[in-house]
Design a protein around this motif. Structure first.
Motif, mmCIF file in Angstrom:
data_model
loop_
_atom_site.group_PDB
_atom_site.id
_atom_site.type_symbol
_atom_site.label_atom_id
_atom_site.label_comp_id
_atom_site.label_asym_id
_atom_site.label_seq_id
_atom_site.Cartn_x
_atom_site.Cartn_y
_atom_site.Cartn_z
ATOM 1 N N MET A 254 -9.717 -2.552 -1.286
ATOM 2 C CA MET A 254 -8.720 -3.606 -1.528
ATOM 3 C C MET A 254 -7.739 -3.717 -0.364
ATOM 4 S SD MET A 254 -6.857 -4.115 -5.141
ATOM 5 C CE MET A 254 -8.188 -3.235 -5.932
ATOM 6 N N VAL A 255 -7.413 -2.581 0.205
ATOM 7 C CA VAL A 255 -6.511 -2.624 1.371
ATOM 8 C C VAL A 255 -7.171 -1.920 2.559
ATOM 9 C CG1 VAL A 255 -4.355 -2.817 0.119
ATOM 10 C CG2 VAL A 255 -5.303 -0.564 0.540
ATOM 11 N N GLU B 243 -6.166 -3.561 5.839
ATOM 12 C CA GLU B 243 -4.763 -3.315 6.165
ATOM 13 C C GLU B 243 -4.552 -1.857 6.576
ATOM 14 O OE1 GLU B 243 -5.773 -5.041 3.624
ATOM 15 O OE2 GLU B 243 -4.740 -6.982 3.666
ATOM 16 N N SER B 244 -5.165 -0.937 5.799
ATOM 17 C CA SER B 244 -4.980 0.482 6.107
ATOM 18 C C SER B 244 -5.508 0.802 7.496
ATOM 19 C CB SER B 244 -5.737 1.351 5.113
ATOM 20 O OG SER B 244 -5.268 1.106 3.831
ATOM 21 N N ALA C 286 -2.787 -0.623 9.885
ATOM 22 C CA ALA C 286 -1.348 -0.485 9.635
ATOM 23 C C ALA C 286 -0.683 0.402 10.684
ATOM 24 C CB ALA C 286 -1.118 0.086 8.240
ATOM 25 N N TYR C 287 -1.289 1.551 10.938
ATOM 26 C CA TYR C 287 -0.685 2.507 11.863
ATOM 27 C C TYR C 287 -0.595 1.940 13.277
ATOM 28 C CZ TYR C 287 -0.171 6.638 14.797
ATOM 29 O OH TYR C 287 0.270 7.535 15.736
ATOM 30 N N ALA D 191 1.783 -1.111 13.678
ATOM 31 C CA ALA D 191 3.205 -0.743 13.604
ATOM 32 C C ALA D 191 3.630 -0.041 14.893
ATOM 33 C CB ALA D 191 3.445 0.165 12.401
ATOM 34 N N ARG D 192 2.747 0.813 15.393
ATOM 35 C CA ARG D 192 3.090 1.522 16.633
ATOM 36 C C ARG D 192 3.181 0.541 17.806
ATOM 37 N NH1 ARG D 192 0.220 7.126 18.586
ATOM 38 N NH2 ARG D 192 1.470 7.396 20.465
ATOM 39 N N ARG E 237 4.140 -2.446 17.600
ATOM 40 C CA ARG E 237 5.413 -3.180 17.479
ATOM 41 C C ARG E 237 6.530 -2.471 18.247
ATOM 42 N NH1 ARG E 237 3.104 -7.246 16.110
ATOM 43 N NH2 ARG E 237 2.410 -7.595 13.995
ATOM 44 N N VAL E 238 6.540 -1.156 18.178
ATOM 45 C CA VAL E 238 7.564 -0.416 18.918
ATOM 46 C C VAL E 238 7.287 -0.543 20.419
ATOM 47 C CG1 VAL E 238 8.698 1.801 19.240
ATOM 48 C CG2 VAL E 238 7.753 1.216 17.021
ATOM 49 N N LEU E 239 6.004 -0.418 20.780
ATOM 50 C CA LEU E 239 5.654 -0.494 22.199
ATOM 51 C C LEU E 239 6.031 -1.858 22.784
ATOM 52 C CD1 LEU E 239 2.170 1.257 22.081
ATOM 53 C CD2 LEU E 239 4.344 2.242 22.790
ATOM 54 N N LYS F 61 1.358 -11.639 18.362
ATOM 55 C CA LYS F 61 2.564 -10.916 17.940
ATOM 56 C C LYS F 61 2.862 -11.133 16.470
ATOM 57 C CE LYS F 61 5.428 -12.530 21.058
ATOM 58 N NZ LYS F 61 6.704 -12.733 21.772
ATOM 59 N N ALA G 209 0.095 -9.613 11.122
ATOM 60 C CA ALA G 209 0.624 -8.397 10.485
ATOM 61 C C ALA G 209 -0.391 -7.256 10.498
ATOM 62 C CB ALA G 209 1.044 -8.704 9.054
ATOM 63 N N PHE G 210 -1.654 -7.583 10.218
ATOM 64 C CA PHE G 210 -2.691 -6.543 10.228
ATOM 65 C C PHE G 210 -3.905 -7.094 10.959
ATOM 66 C CE2 PHE G 210 -0.369 -6.158 6.202
ATOM 67 C CZ PHE G 210 0.151 -4.886 6.354
ATOM 68 N N LEU H 104 0.190 2.640 2.087
ATOM 69 C CA LEU H 104 0.031 1.693 3.199
ATOM 70 C C LEU H 104 1.304 1.623 4.041
ATOM 71 C CD1 LEU H 104 -1.910 -0.390 4.452
ATOM 72 C CD2 LEU H 104 -0.840 -2.114 3.000
ATOM 73 N N THR I 27 1.569 4.662 6.152
ATOM 74 C CA THR I 27 0.688 4.639 7.319
ATOM 75 C C THR I 27 1.324 3.848 8.446
ATOM 76 O OG1 THR I 27 -1.133 4.591 5.744
ATOM 77 C CG2 THR I 27 -1.681 4.197 8.034
ATOM 78 N N GLY J 161 3.195 4.992 12.337
ATOM 79 C CA GLY J 161 3.013 4.365 13.641
ATOM 80 C C GLY J 161 4.336 4.175 14.349
#
Lengths: 345, 164
Positions: free
Chosen positions: A1-2, A5-6, A9-10, A13-14, A16-18, A297, A300-301, B31, B34, B38
């Motif tokens: 189901m995800v 996304e899973s 996700a990591y 998100a990482r 985004r910081v970079l 940008k 989201a996933f 989720l 996770t 990051g």
């Protein structure tokens, strides 16, 4: 189901910081204002770059660092590897041409079994990065030792050599390997189901083909040499280009008036008529592609933000090289700025 | 004491009310976690903000447990082996009462998790706008709350006489 996304996700998100650490225009402007290379490099303190005396080494280290980081982050190693393969193909081009050049001059190939000697292949012409070790590539080119070479590379090398046998023209090697690199990228992108990248590559190929068209018209080359240099994967078909090949270069603007690229072509041709240079077109092309990339940008996933960041970083390194080389050669602020493209952030 | 099918149905209802929203919340919280890892890898100072986002999809599990506890009380589960013996229609009503929070809690927690995980990107890039990301995620909460409310009203409305 995800699951999807899973998976991302990591890494997203990482990323985004970079993204927040990419250089913005303010930083680049300050570098442009600097009096010399040393002062320009000072601006890069407190950034991702490990500033040293040798800026070429700094830029190449940064490229390596980014690729290593993304390979570690990416959920699927194929994602980053396919971008690395571009560097392999570039290196293959350089090594192959160097070998043929040396053979032509009656000497042996580039050093076998080890990194090519810098007096034979200029070090700067090769990328110290790729999915395959440089030695492996050198061995394949110089000794025909292709056992360690992955399949796409091997096939491409064989095709390039076969084509060269026929034409005896080093340009053939560039053409064949560029085509092979594009086919590989498109096939990989499609195979991994990344529509965003397929679309990006198609646009890039189209715009490069348009530039090739204008340039080969300008240099009075014939149809067959244009066909040779034509990149696959684009949406604009070869036949459309060939239809207008005998007409003046402006005809291409009419031919593709309905396409996305119409404004770029039109402006590019205007500047071409004014100063005889394609650089304005190339700049507009790069900005167009970067703008397309910026869509990543907002995803989201998915793999898009990673691809966007990777290409943005390559763009940033290219721009820094333009600034630093410009500063080293004492170019004026305006001349350098004209050559810069845009930033991703 | 002979157990009735109704009582078994009643326990099933309790299990559904607790388990499904719990599963949803675990997926949702997982989720966000996770995605949060990051960000924290690059910027450990963002931990607090991301934790705020991470707890949001956890509420469904709590609603589920509360519904379950109320039903347990209703069925006298805490009486150490002497639960109310329900008729089959009564047991069926317990299952029905559990369904709103079970189903809505399950799915809304997952979707809330996706929104909150996307909000982690906001925390990474524009920490000053975190409130907006939290609001987006909180919008999903509406439907979990509505379902919880429905389940509560249904629980209070179940007429239980038990098997004589």
């Amino acid at each position: 189901m995800v699951e999807f996304e899973s998976k991302y996700a990591y890494s997203v998100a990482r990323t985004r910081v970079l993204e927040t650490r990419l250089l913005d225009w303010g930083r680049l402007e300050r570098m442009l204002d600097a009096a010399d290379v040393e002062e320009a490099l000072k601006v890069l303190q407190e950034s991702d770059y490990s500033v040293g005396f040798d800026y070429e080494a700094m830029l190449s280290n940064e490229l390596k660092r980014v690729y290593a980081l993304l390979s570690e982050m990416a959920p699927d190693p194929r994602l980053v590897r396919m971008f690395l393969v571009r560097y392999d193909f570039h290196n293959l081009k350089v090594l192959l041409k160097a070998r043929l050049l040396w053979e032509g001059a009656g000497r042996g190939g580039v050093d076998a079994g080890q990194a090519p000697r810098s007096d034979r292949v200029p070090k700067r012409a090769l990328f110290d990065i790729g999915s395959v070790k440089l030695e492996t590539l050198a061995r394949a080119v110089n000794e025909g030792e292709v056992r360690d070479l992955p399949e796409p590379h091997r096939a491409a090398l064989q095709r390039a050599l076969a084509a060269y046998e026929e034409t005896r023209d080093p340009v053939t090697i560039d053409n064949v390997l560029d085509r092979e690199a594009y086919s590989f990228m498109c096939a990989e992108a499609a195979g991994q189901g990344i529509d965003f990248l397929v679309d990006y590559l198609a646009r890039q190929a189209d715009l490069i083909n348009i530039a090739t068209f204008i340039r080969s018209k300008q240099m009075g080359k014939d149809r067959s040499s244009f066909t040779e240099a034509f990149l696959p994967c684009g949406r604009l078909e070869l036949s459309k280009f060939l239809d207008v090949y005998d007409r003046p270069p402006e005809a291409i603007a009419d031919e593709f008036a309905g396409s996305d690229y119409a404004p770029i072509i039109e402006d590019g041709l205007k500047h071409l008529a004014a100063d005889g240079s394609l650089s304005y077109f190339e700049k507009a092309r790069d900005i167009y592609l970067l703008n397309y990339l910026k869509k990543a940008k907002y995803v989201a996933f998915g793999p898009e933000p990673l691809i966007g960041y990777l290409l943005a970083k390559e763009n940033e390194i290219r721009m820094l090289r333009i600034i630093l080389v410009g500063k080293a050669n004492g170019l004026t602020r305006e001349t350098i700025k004209e050559r810069l493209r845009d930033v991703y952030v | 004491m002979e157990l009735t099918v109704g009582t078994i149905l009643g326990f099933l209802g309790i299990a559904l009310a607790v388990a499904l929203p719990g599963v949803g919340s675990a997926i949702g919280v997982g989720l966000v976690g996770t995605a949060g890892s990051g960000v924290v890898t690059e910027d450990p100072d963002k931990f607090g903000q991301i934790l705020l986002l991470q707890v949001i999809p956890g509420t469904q599990g709590i609603y589920g447990l509360l519904s379950g506890l109320l039903l347990m009380g209703k069925l006298n589960v805490f009486s150490f082996g002497k639960p109310v013996l329900l008729t089959i229609p009564e047991g069926a009503l317990v299952v029905m009462a559990a369904l709103p929070i079970a189903i809505v809690g399950w799915f809304s927690a997952i979707h809330q998790g996706k929104v909150a995980a996307a909000g982690v990107g906001v925390a990474a890039k524009r920490p000053e706008e975190l409130g907006k990301a939290v609001t987006f995620a909180a919008m999903v909460e509406t439907y979990a709350v509505l379902a919880f409310l429905a389940t509560l009203l249904l629980i209070f409305g179940i007429p239980i006489k038990g098997v004589a």
